[in-house]
Design an enzyme around this catalytic site. Structure first.
Site, short mmCIF file in Angstrom:
data_model
loop_
_atom_site.label_atom_id
_atom_site.label_comp_id
_atom_site.label_asym_id
_atom_site.label_seq_id
_atom_site.Cartn_x
_atom_site.Cartn_y
_atom_site.Cartn_z
N GLU A 329 6.19 4.31 -3.56
CA GLU A 329 7.35 4.81 -2.82
C GLU A 329 8.57 5.00 -3.74
O GLU A 329 9.68 4.58 -3.43
CB GLU A 329 7.70 3.87 -1.65
CG GLU A 329 6.56 3.75 -0.66
CD GLU A 329 6.89 2.95 0.58
OE1 GLU A 329 7.72 2.03 0.50
OE2 GLU A 329 6.31 3.25 1.64
N ASP A 403 0.05 0.13 6.71
CA ASP A 403 1.37 -0.49 6.55
C ASP A 403 1.79 -1.30 7.77
O ASP A 403 2.58 -0.81 8.57
CB ASP A 403 2.41 0.62 6.27
CG ASP A 403 3.72 0.06 5.77
OD1 ASP A 403 3.78 -1.13 5.45
OD2 ASP A 403 4.70 0.84 5.69
N GLU A 431 8.92 -4.59 11.73
CA GLU A 431 9.27 -3.20 11.44
C GLU A 431 8.61 -2.23 12.41
O GLU A 431 9.23 -1.29 12.89
CB GLU A 431 8.87 -2.88 9.99
CG GLU A 431 9.05 -1.43 9.63
CD GLU A 431 8.62 -1.12 8.20
OE1 GLU A 431 8.24 -2.04 7.45
OE2 GLU A 431 8.67 0.07 7.83
C1 GCV Z 1 10.27 -2.47 1.08
C2 GCV Z 1 7.02 0.25 4.17
C3 GCV Z 1 8.44 0.03 4.61
C4 GCV Z 1 9.39 -0.01 3.42
C5 GCV Z 1 8.91 -1.10 2.47
C6 GCV Z 1 7.48 -0.77 2.06
C7 GCV Z 1 6.90 -1.83 1.13
O1 GCV Z 1 6.86 1.52 3.67
O2 GCV Z 1 8.80 1.02 5.51
O3 GCV Z 1 10.68 -0.29 3.89
O4 GCV Z 1 9.74 -1.19 1.35
O5 GCV Z 1 6.67 -0.70 3.19
O6 GCV Z 1 6.20 -2.68 1.64
O7 GCV Z 1 7.16 -1.79 -0.05
#
Ligand code: GCV
Length: 743
Positions: A329, A403, A431
């Site tokens: 990411e 995720d 989340e």
């Molecule tokens: C900390 C998901 C979340 C991100 C998070 C990522 C990760 O994509 O939406 O906010 O980033 O996981 O676990 O690194």
């Protein structure tokens, strides 16, 4: 809460002018009333599961007070000092009195001594018990010693004495008769770690309980009492590590200015057996301006990390190590230099090894340039490296391959890397499960993953056995939980969010525990030991996870949340730059059907699982229905086990989810007499939000999918309140927890 409890009548009365006296008097009385009631109630929330509610039953109280009349400590360390403090906090709260501390052992004493401090005959007598515990374990035993009745808490190390003390106090909180308190226990996993996704500006990525509890600006000088309470809470469930910062890391935290602040926190946590860890941004050598590259094979870069590790250990001798999100990411990593995850992780491991530090290297990787099914990418990237990571590297793997969804199959990496220590990563913050406004008891979900059989080394190769190292004899083991903690007065926003923090700790200590037992313990310690209350509310908690799956992502649907913040439904989203960020990528709904074909005719992600999973899931008829659309794209009129169509089942499951929330509301209303007004009202109001949002999920998703199914809703499912355009038009630019750059 702090402000209210510091509020002094005299401060106000002096500043009030006489003519307005009457009005102000009334105001002050009201404020005082409010402040006292608020601080009492807020305190209940703040105290988490360490309420130590007054023990009122005469029989029970008298027996406890009769059997334990004093305490003797054979060792005097900072850690046993904390055990002593905790005993006094509890004694005052349970019984309204102090527990006498004696230097010589009296009859009817609680005795805290490490194995070595015990007299030889006693060591001999307890040899078998000690053989059953590890370095962090403990035993609690009632015995006779030199004609005295003793309740012994013993352990190999001081930290075991603290864990034993917390366990002993837990037994008292559960009103366990004293003669039944006989426990020998050790953690089954070594690194039991909270991961805070906290930024240095105190925002929390995916945080729904306020701002970060770390007040970086005022550290190292200001040590807030909350830091101590945080450490107590964690130690009470055996959590022994905390990663203070976000995995989307800021290299500033590795600067001398911040190391000093981290050191201050480490000093607070040390007596509680909690090590601090930091997230290490891979490009730090460049970002600090020291070097021009962060290539892990460059000798200067390696030296930079070695020096950095040495510098940190000088201030924090028991520093835990680094957690790294690399090439994921947008985070930098070894791939930026044409190097591998092994090169990157081993470079950091080399720097930390002389200090016994570890690297937790995340396997959460997927790339927009890879046309491969996102669910397959981490496995494809990591499994070929099995056996190549340094000894002090743990690969941290999320519970499922996408995720942290409301339901995912277990991550196929578990069991597929027998020569690499793998660490579980659960998400405690919600989340994708309704933020901190939905009551969802997560240990039920964690248990589901842990007890699943991977079949990778024959039958009964459960995920728990991979994680605790028993499946392939691993020395280094770990479990991480992305924290749901913020500076809200009750830490987690939703009062039931505390159960998820608590439950994570309990499962990290023992991944074989039943989530029902955990829920019951938590309820008794947090609210009431009343049988009716505990039975009714634990049933509700255990059901709550399935309900959220039903009203958000039934039958294996996944990742259909709205963009960026993930708040609410967004199955229609298709305009994001990265294909695998769009919900349409995951459900693939069209006129022919819905679901992601991951069988051999599709992405073949199934081939990453062992048999019999592969064989069973290849066929929709033998695939568990909760994973149907995760693995198959099926026609809307596909006939399911109950003889009804897929569309019928999907619609009625959404409806069931909503009805289950209605039932939770009724259940909770019946619990009023057991709960203090403030927490009762808060949960009641939050359940109304949950109901509103469950209906929103049902209506929005069914309106969207109906365009493709072109089938009518079953009779028991109400027509959506609004049309699809309305649901699509909803925007929440200020939903909490979002990364500003993703808004
Ligand atoms: C900390 C998901 C979340 C991100 C998070 C990522 C990760 O994509 O939406 O906010 O980033 O996981 O676990 O690194």
């Amino acid at each position: 809460m702090v402000i209210l409890s510091n509020f002094r009548f005299s401060d106000v009365s002096h500043s009030v002018k006489l003519p307005k006296m009457k009005f102000y008097k009334t105001l002050i009385i009201c404020l005082l009333f409010l402040s006292s009631s608020l601080s009492i109630y807020a305190q209940k929330g703040h105290d988490l599961w360490l309420q130590y509610a007054e023990i009122t039953g005469d029989n029970l109280k008298n027996t406890y007070l009769d059997e334990i009349q004093s305490v003797t400590f054979s060792s005097q360390s900072e850690t046993t000092g904390k055990a002593q403090e905790e005993l006094q906090i509890a004694w005052r709260s349970f019984f309204g009195q102090e527990l006498a501390v004696n230097t010589t052992l009296q009859n009817k004493a609680l005795w805290l001594a490490t194995e070595k401090e015990l007299p030889k005959p006693l060591q001999q007598q307890l040899k078998t018990d000690f053989a059953h515990i590890n370095e962090e374990g403990f035993l609690i035993k009632k015995l006779q010693f030199k004609g005295k009745a003793i309740m012994l808490i013993s352990a190999k190390k001081e930290i075991g004495l603290l864990y034993g003390t917390f366990r002993f106090l837990k037994e008292l909180q559960l009103h366990q008769p004293i003669e039944k308190i006989a426990i020998t226990d050790s953690p089954k996993i070594q690194k039991r770690v909270l991961n805070h996704w906290d930024n240095l500006d105190r925002t929390v990525e995916r945080g729904y309980a306020g701002f970060s509890i770390w007040d970086w600006h005022l550290l190292p000088e200001l040590i807030k009492p909350e830091y101590i309470d945080y450490a107590r809470a964690n130690a009470s469930v055996g959590i022994n590590g905390t990663v203070l910062t976000n995995v989307n890391a800021n290299s500033l935290v590795l600067s001398p200015q911040y190391i000093e602040k981290v050191q201050a926190l480490a000093d607070v946590f040390r007596p509680y057996g909690i090590q601090v860890y930091l997230t290490a941004r891979f490009s730090s050598p460049v970002e600090t301006g020291d070097l021009e590259t962060a290539d892990p094979l460059d000798p200067e870069v390696r030296k930079w990390w070695k020096n950095k590790a040495d510098e940190i250990y000088q201030s924090i001798p028991d520093f835990g190590g680094f957690l790294v999100k690399a090439n994921s990411e947008g985070q930098p990593g070894p791939n930026n230099y044409g190097r591998t995850h092994v090169d990157g992780a081993n470079m950091m491991a080399e720097a930390l090894a002389p200090h016994n530090g570890i690297v937790m290297w995340r396997a959460f990787v997927y790339s927009e340039d890879d046309p491969e099914d996102r669910a397959k990418q981490a496995y494809s990237e990591f499994v070929p490296f099995d056996g190549q990571f340094a000894e002090n590297v743990l690969i941290q793997v999320k519970n499922g391959p996408i995720d942290f969804q409301p339901r995912e199959p277990f991550h196929p990496i578990f069991g597929a890397m027998p020569d690499t220590p793998l660490m579980m990563e659960f998400q405690i913050t919600q989340e994708y499960l309704g933020f901190s406004s939905h009551l969802v008891y997560l240990p039920k979900m964690f248990q589901e993953t842990l007890e699943t059989d991977t079949y990778t080394a024959g039958k009964n190769s459960t995920v728990a056995k991979v994680i605790d190292g028993s499946l392939s004899h691993k020395k280094l083991t770990g479990m991480a939980g992305v924290a749901n903690i913020g500076n809200e007065s009750n830490w987690t926003g939703h009062p039931f969010g505390q159960a998820n923090w608590y439950g994570f700790g309990r499962l990290a200590w023992n991944p074989y525990l039943d989530s029902r037992t955990i829920a019951e313990d938590w309820l008794k310690m947090t609210f009431s030991t009343d049988e009716e209350f505990v039975r009714t509310v634990s049933d509700m908690m255990l059901q709550s996870r399935e309900s959220v799956v039903k009203y958000m992502t039934p039958l294996g649907l996944h990742h259909i949340m709205a963009t960026g913040h993930h708040y609410g439904p967004g199955p229609w989203v298709s305009n994001l730059s990265r294909p695998e960020w769009n919900p349409v990528y995951y459900h693939k709904a069209d006129s022919l059907g819905v679901g992601f074909d991951r069988t051999t005719s599709g992405s073949d992600a199934l081939s990453q699982y062992a048999n019999p999973i592969q064989q069973e899931y290849e066929n929709p008829e033998t695939t568990p229905e909760e994973f149907l659309l995760w693995f198959h794209h099926l026609p809307w009129d596909y006939q399911m086990k109950n003889g009804k169509t897929l569309w019928f089942n999907m619609s009625s499951t959404y409806q069931e989810g909503v009805e289950e929330v209605q039932k939770m509301i009724q259940t909770w209303q019946g619990m009023k007499k057991f709960v203090d007004e403030q927490r009762f009202q808060k949960v009641s109001m939050l359940l109304q939000i949950q109901l509103k949002e469950a209906r929103w999920w049902r209506d929005a998703c069914l309106s969207y999918f109906k365009q493709f199914s072109k089938m009518e809703l079953p009779e028991n499912v109400p027509q959506p309140e609004h049309n699809l355009d309305y649901y699509k038009s909803l925007k929440f630019p200020f939903a909490p927890g979002i990364r500003p750059s993703w808004n």
